[in-house]
Design a protein around this motif. Structure first.
Motif, PDB file in Angstrom:
ATOM      1  N   VAL A  40       0.822  -1.207   0.000  1.00 32.82           N
ATOM      2  CA  VAL A  40       0.000   0.000   0.000  1.00 32.82           C
ATOM      3  C   VAL A  40       0.859   1.261   0.000  1.00 32.82           C
ATOM      4  O   VAL A  40       0.633   2.190  -0.796  1.00 32.82           O
ATOM      5  N   GLU A  41       1.838   1.310   0.892  1.00 26.92           N
ATOM      6  CA  GLU A  41       2.665   2.514   1.014  1.00 26.92           C
ATOM      7  C   GLU A  41       3.410   2.821  -0.274  1.00 26.92           C
ATOM      8  O   GLU A  41       3.550   3.985  -0.667  1.00 26.92           O
ATOM      9  N   THR A  42       3.892   1.789  -0.952  1.00 25.79           N
ATOM     10  CA  THR A  42       4.604   1.992  -2.214  1.00 25.79           C
ATOM     11  C   THR A  42       3.701   2.666  -3.237  1.00 25.79           C
ATOM     12  O   THR A  42       4.079   3.668  -3.858  1.00 25.79           O
ATOM     13  N   PHE A  43       2.512   2.122  -3.411  1.00 24.61           N
ATOM     14  CA  PHE A  43       1.571   2.693  -4.381  1.00 24.61           C
ATOM     15  C   PHE A  43       1.144   4.111  -3.995  1.00 24.61           C
ATOM     16  O   PHE A  43       0.954   4.969  -4.855  1.00 24.61           O
ATOM     17  N   ALA A  44       0.991   4.368  -2.700  1.00 24.09           N
ATOM     18  CA  ALA A  44       0.525   5.686  -2.248  1.00 24.09           C
ATOM     19  C   ALA A  44       1.541   6.781  -2.531  1.00 24.09           C
ATOM     20  O   ALA A  44       1.187   7.966  -2.592  1.00 24.09           O
ATOM     21  N   ASN A  45       2.809   6.418  -2.705  1.00 24.04           N
ATOM     22  CA  ASN A  45       3.840   7.391  -3.070  1.00 24.04           C
ATOM     23  C   ASN A  45       3.734   7.843  -4.525  1.00 24.04           C
ATOM     24  O   ASN A  45       4.156   8.945  -4.876  1.00 24.04           O
ATOM     25  N   VAL A  46       3.211   6.967  -5.376  1.00 20.97           N
ATOM     26  CA  VAL A  46       3.287   7.156  -6.827  1.00 20.97           C
ATOM     27  C   VAL A  46       2.583   8.424  -7.322  1.00 20.97           C
ATOM     28  O   VAL A  46       3.172   9.188  -8.105  1.00 20.97           O
ATOM     29  N   PRO A  47       1.337   8.721  -6.912  1.00 19.52           N
ATOM     30  CA  PRO A  47       0.698   9.950  -7.409  1.00 19.52           C
ATOM     31  C   PRO A  47       1.491  11.212  -7.079  1.00 19.52           C
ATOM     32  O   PRO A  47       1.597  12.123  -7.916  1.00 19.52           O
ATOM     33  N   TRP A  48       2.064  11.274  -5.875  1.00 16.06           N
ATOM     34  CA  TRP A  48       2.868  12.448  -5.490  1.00 16.06           C
ATOM     35  C   TRP A  48       4.063  12.594  -6.418  1.00 16.06           C
ATOM     36  O   TRP A  48       4.426  13.705  -6.824  1.00 16.06           O
ATOM     37  N   ILE A  49       4.701  11.488  -6.749  1.00 22.34           N
ATOM     38  CA  ILE A  49       5.876  11.525  -7.621  1.00 22.34           C
ATOM     39  C   ILE A  49       5.537  12.133  -8.978  1.00 22.34           C
ATOM     40  O   ILE A  49       6.293  12.959  -9.505  1.00 22.34           O
ATOM     41  N   PHE A  50       4.397  11.778  -9.520  1.00 22.17           N
ATOM     42  CA  PHE A  50       4.047  12.276 -10.853  1.00 22.17           C
ATOM     43  C   PHE A  50       3.453  13.682 -10.829  1.00 22.17           C
ATOM     44  O   PHE A  50       3.430  14.357 -11.846  1.00 22.17           O
ATOM     45  N   ARG A  51       2.992  14.123  -9.667  1.00 18.26           N
ATOM     46  CA  ARG A  51       2.544  15.518  -9.567  1.00 18.26           C
ATOM     47  C   ARG A  51       3.713  16.463  -9.302  1.00 18.26           C
ATOM     48  O   ARG A  51       3.666  17.633  -9.689  1.00 18.26           O
ATOM     49  N   ASN A  52       4.743  15.951  -8.652  1.00 18.89           N
ATOM     50  CA  ASN A  52       5.856  16.813  -8.240  1.00 18.89           C
ATOM     51  C   ASN A  52       7.167  16.519  -8.956  1.00 18.89           C
ATOM     52  O   ASN A  52       8.105  17.296  -8.859  1.00 18.89           O
ATOM     53  N   GLY A  53       7.239  15.383  -9.642  1.00 20.59           N
ATOM     54  CA  GLY A  53       8.439  15.031 -10.380  1.00 20.59           C
ATOM     55  C   GLY A  53       9.309  14.032  -9.639  1.00 20.59           C
ATOM     56  O   GLY A  53       9.417  14.077  -8.406  1.00 20.59           O
ATOM     57  N   GLY A  54       9.933  13.142 -10.397  1.00 19.30           N
ATOM     58  CA  GLY A  54      10.811  12.154  -9.799  1.00 19.30           C
ATOM     59  C   GLY A  54      11.995  12.778  -9.094  1.00 19.30           C
ATOM     60  O   GLY A  54      12.457  12.290  -8.056  1.00 19.30           O
ATOM     61  N   GLU A  55      12.476  13.895  -9.630  1.00 17.01           N
ATOM     62  CA  GLU A  55      13.623  14.578  -9.025  1.00 17.01           C
ATOM     63  C   GLU A  55      13.290  15.107  -7.633  1.00 17.01           C
ATOM     64  O   GLU A  55      14.131  15.083  -6.726  1.00 17.01           O
ATOM     65  N   ALA A  56      12.067  15.621  -7.469  1.00 12.84           N
ATOM     66  CA  ALA A  56      11.655  16.164  -6.168  1.00 12.84           C
ATOM     67  C   ALA A  56      11.627  15.062  -5.106  1.00 12.84           C
ATOM     68  O   ALA A  56      12.018  15.274  -3.957  1.00 12.84           O
ATOM     69  N   TYR A  57      11.179  13.875  -5.492  1.00 10.98           N
ATOM     70  CA  TYR A  57      11.153  12.749  -4.550  1.00 10.98           C
ATOM     71  C   TYR A  57      12.575  12.304  -4.226  1.00 10.98           C
ATOM     72  O   TYR A  57      12.906  12.034  -3.065  1.00 10.98           O
ATOM     73  N   ALA A  58      13.422  12.237  -5.268  1.00  8.09           N
ATOM     74  CA  ALA A  58      14.795  11.791  -5.077  1.00  8.09           C
ATOM     75  C   ALA A  58      15.607  12.759  -4.235  1.00  8.09           C
ATOM     76  O   ALA A  58      16.630  12.374  -3.652  1.00  8.09           O
ATOM     77  N   ALA A  59      15.165  14.021  -4.171  1.00  9.18           N
ATOM     78  CA  ALA A  59      15.876  15.027  -3.367  1.00  9.18           C
ATOM     79  C   ALA A  59      15.710  14.770  -1.877  1.00  9.18           C
ATOM     80  O   ALA A  59      16.460  15.306  -1.059  1.00  9.18           O
ATOM     81  N   LEU A  60      14.735  13.960  -1.511  1.00  8.69           N
ATOM     82  CA  LEU A  60      14.510  13.606  -0.111  1.00  8.69           C
ATOM     83  C   LEU A  60      15.269  12.326   0.223  1.00  8.69           C
ATOM     84  O   LEU A  60      15.425  11.443  -0.614  1.00  8.69           O
ATOM     85  N   GLY A  61      15.732  12.208   1.447  1.00  7.00           N
ATOM     86  CA  GLY A  61      16.367  10.975   1.882  1.00  7.00           C
ATOM     87  C   GLY A  61      17.869  10.967   1.696  1.00  7.00           C
ATOM     88  O   GLY A  61      18.526  12.011   1.679  1.00  7.00           O
ATOM     89  N   THR A  62      18.411   9.763   1.557  1.00  2.00           N
ATOM     90  CA  THR A  62      19.854   9.577   1.426  1.00  2.00           C
ATOM     91  C   THR A  62      20.206   9.117   0.016  1.00  2.00           C
ATOM     92  O   THR A  62      19.329   8.893  -0.817  1.00  2.00           O
ATOM     93  N   ALA A  63      21.497   8.944  -0.250  1.00  2.00           N
ATOM     94  CA  ALA A  63      21.939   8.551  -1.587  1.00  2.00           C
ATOM     95  C   ALA A  63      21.370   7.203  -2.011  1.00  2.00           C
ATOM     96  O   ALA A  63      20.999   7.009  -3.172  1.00  2.00           O
ATOM     97  N   GLU A  64      21.238   6.270  -1.051  1.00  7.19           N
ATOM     98  CA  GLU A  64      20.756   4.936  -1.384  1.00  7.19           C
ATOM     99  C   GLU A  64      19.293   4.703  -1.025  1.00  7.19           C
ATOM    100  O   GLU A  64      18.691   3.740  -1.499  1.00  7.19           O
ATOM    101  N   SER A  65      18.745   5.551  -0.183  1.00  6.17           N
ATOM    102  CA  SER A  65      17.346   5.385   0.245  1.00  6.17           C
ATOM    103  C   SER A  65      16.615   6.708   0.053  1.00  6.17           C
ATOM    104  O   SER A  65      16.751   7.625   0.867  1.00  6.17           O
ATOM    105  N   LYS A  66      15.861   6.794  -1.031  1.00  5.12           N
ATOM    106  CA  LYS A  66      15.197   8.047  -1.389  1.00  5.12           C
ATOM    107  C   LYS A  66      13.812   8.154  -0.755  1.00  5.12           C
ATOM    108  O   LYS A  66      13.181   7.171  -0.383  1.00  5.12           O
TER     109      LYS A  66
END
Length: 583
Positions: free
Chosen positions: A309-335
């Motif tokens: 569930v949690e994996t899928f719930a992340n997906v709409p945010w990623i496409f509204r804000n961009g993959g780069e915006a999601y990748a900017a959060l977290g660490t180098a190996e865990s975004k």
């Protein structure tokens, strides 16, 4: 002005429905035309029932731990009066729990009405799905998820884009998109909260994933112990279908996709994807050998993608804000972010969503408020029964997949059980192993028999019957079970035992060699005596002893007969002079 009541499972259990009835009665009595709405869980479960008052200009006032009597006060003293009821309002320190989080998965939880698709659309719901279906190719969708660095939040942390890509490339006219909502870890309730509070986020995420792999049918496998989640999810599916977000020719693109719910019987092993598939097909939930992987041959031998569930719930945010915006959060190996169910001996328990990279100390002390009664922190269990105990010496460990794994624990689906110095680590290991032993499907001899033998040893140790060599025997069994088991349940079941032996070996030795439980938790190892210097002979202990194990005359020193004492602790709890000693 409107009244919004938190009505997730935690709120309802705390009395939200009774509070709502009280509001309805007082509003009718006062002839007030105020709207009463519901929302899900905002995550501060320890403050439930929670009531928000929202004015016409959008100002929100939050009242916590609201009772039916408080409902009358809120209407009479605040709505009709001038009292701001500071004693009922959420405190600044409690607001810290939410303010220090970064909410992506929980972005709408506790804000929208989960049973109204209009509320979800008002916060840009289904716009990401429309973009993916009308503007992006399947390859572009997968590439965006790859750029985001989203890993599966079910426990293994496998790259989501890789699974989607494998299912996309697998030959076959029929493909399936499956959601694993079989959340079974003790103390974990992340997925349940999303299903109850923001079900359309899951549906939209699955719709985007279905477009990426070419699936026209989806199944959400939910454990039957989540009745409210199932009801709200079914309503959301029906509403999505009525509004054209599920069914045929979605967004007039010619793409067809529909969803159904499968209620599972609650077997923990069905969290393993091949066991889940077996259950979906009507078979007993038992894992299968891999390869072939589900992306190659899954549900009905068709290419199948499974995420939680949690994996899928992340997906709409990623496409509204961009993959780069999601990748900017977290660490180098865990975004990105991770949701945790923070429970146990912590002051502010509930749901926590943080960017990867924060430390355990940040979560437990800054967000969770520290340990109840300010008792010393001892350990935190991460990863549920498949995880491990991380000691106080590693409190500054970063929360990401690699760093948590180094400790011997795992990220898991997000359970975080906090323990203080009064927790017996041997008994904690026994508790989690008892769970996995019972939940083993029995297919593997090492898992079925090995965990049973380990549990027998741990039971002996906590009952004061431990033997020299038991620790070494436990370690030997742990490694053999990990190596000889087919699926993740058996491979990770020894983790709580291995980590407690690694970090708290002295407690095992105390149990075995000194017949003492330093945490004073294991009853068979405890001895109750009365301090002759402190006893005043009041008779409270004697009066309350259920087995008449205490003798002594009034105003004279009493004594506990060790042959009769059942170690219930009643004498200790009723003594006002601290004369009962536990040793």
């Amino acid at each position: 002005m409107k009244i919004v009541i938190g009505a997730g499972s935690c709120g309802i259990a705390a009395g939200a429905h009774k509070v709502q009835t009280a509001f309805e009665a007082i509003l009718a009595e006062k002839n007030l035309d105020l709207t009463i709405e519901q929302t899900g869980c905002i995550g501060t479960c320890y403050l439930e029932p929670i009531v928000d008052l929202i004015t016409e200009d959008g100002k929100k006032l939050t009242f916590v731990n609201v009772t039916t009597a408080d409902a009358r006060r809120i209407v009479e003293d605040y709505v009709l009066g001038e009292d701001e009821l500071k004693d009922l309002q959420i405190s600044d320190s409690d607001l810290t729990m939410i303010g220090k989080q970064k909410r992506i998965v929980l972005r709408n939880s506790g804000i929208i009405d989960p049973e109204r698709i209009e509320d979800y659309q008002a916060v840009d719901g289904y716009l990401a799905a429309k973009k993916c279906l009308t503007e992006l190719s399947p390859e572009e969708i997968i590439e965006t998820v790859k750029i985001a660095g989203l890993k599966g939040r079910g426990g293994a942390g496998f790259p989501t884009w890789f699974k989607w890509d494998a299912a996309r490339k697998s030959p076959g006219k029929t493909k399936y998109m499956v959601c694993n909502a079989d959340e079974g870890d003790p103390g974990a309730f992340m997925d349940r909260s999303v299903l109850e509070s923001d079900p359309h986020a899951l549906i939209e995420g699955m719709l985007i994933g279905a477009k990426a792999i070419g699936a026209n049918e989806g199944v959400i496998y939910v454990r039957a112990e989540y009745p409210l989640a199932i009801v709200r999810l079914q309503k959301a599916i029906d509403q999505a279908r009525e509004n054209g977000f599920l069914g045929n020719d979605i967004f007039e693109t010619g793409f067809d996709f529909d969803l159904r719910i499968k209620a599972g019987a609650g077997a923990f092993v069905c969290g393993e994807e091949t066991a889940l598939i077996a259950s979906l097909e009507g078979e007993r939930g038992m894992p299968r050998l891999k390869p072939p992987f589900p992306a190659q041959k899954g549900y009905w031998n068709a290419p199948t993608n499974i995420n939680n569930v949690e994996t899928f719930a992340n997906v709409p945010w990623i496409f509204r804000n961009g993959g780069e915006a999601y990748a900017a959060l977290g660490t180098a190996e865990s975004k990105g972010t991770k949701v945790f169910a923070l429970t146990g001996k912590v002051k502010r328990g509930g749901l926590v969503e943080i960017p990867m990279g924060l430390t355990l100390r940040d979560v437990i002390y800054e967000i969770g408020g520290g340990i109840k009664a300010d008792i010393a922190f001892k350990a935190v269990q991460m990863g549920g029964p498949s995880g491990g105990c991380i000691p106080a010496s590693l409190l500054d460990t970063q929360i990401d997949y690699a760093e948590i794994t180094k400790t011997g624990a795992i990220m898991g689906s997000g359970g975080m059980v906090v323990m203080d110095e009064n927790t017996c680590m041997v008994d904690m290991a026994r508790f989690f192993l008892d769970f996995t032993c019972k939940e083993s499907c029995g297919k593997c001899t090492y898992c079925r028999v090995g965990t049973t033998r380990m549990l027998e040893i741990l039971n002996r140790i906590t009952q004061g019957e431990g033997l020299d060599g038991d620790i070494e025997l436990l370690e030997e069994l742990c490694y053999k079970i990990k190596d000889g088991s087919m699926c993740g349940l058996g491979q990770t079941a020894p983790n709580p035992v291995l980590t407690t032996i690694k970090y708290f070996r002295n407690e095992y030795e105390d149990h075995i060699y000194h017949k003492k439980c330093t945490a004073k938790s294991c009853k068979p190892l405890l001895t109750y005596t009365i301090d002759k210097e402190k006893c005043v002979g009041c008779g409270a202990c004697k009066k309350n002893c259920p087995v008449d194990a205490i003798t002594g005359e009034k105003k004279k020193v009493h004594e506990i007969s060790q042959d009769i004492c059942i170690k219930c602790g009643k004498c200790f709890s009723v003594c006002k002079f601290d004369s009962v000693i536990i040793d």
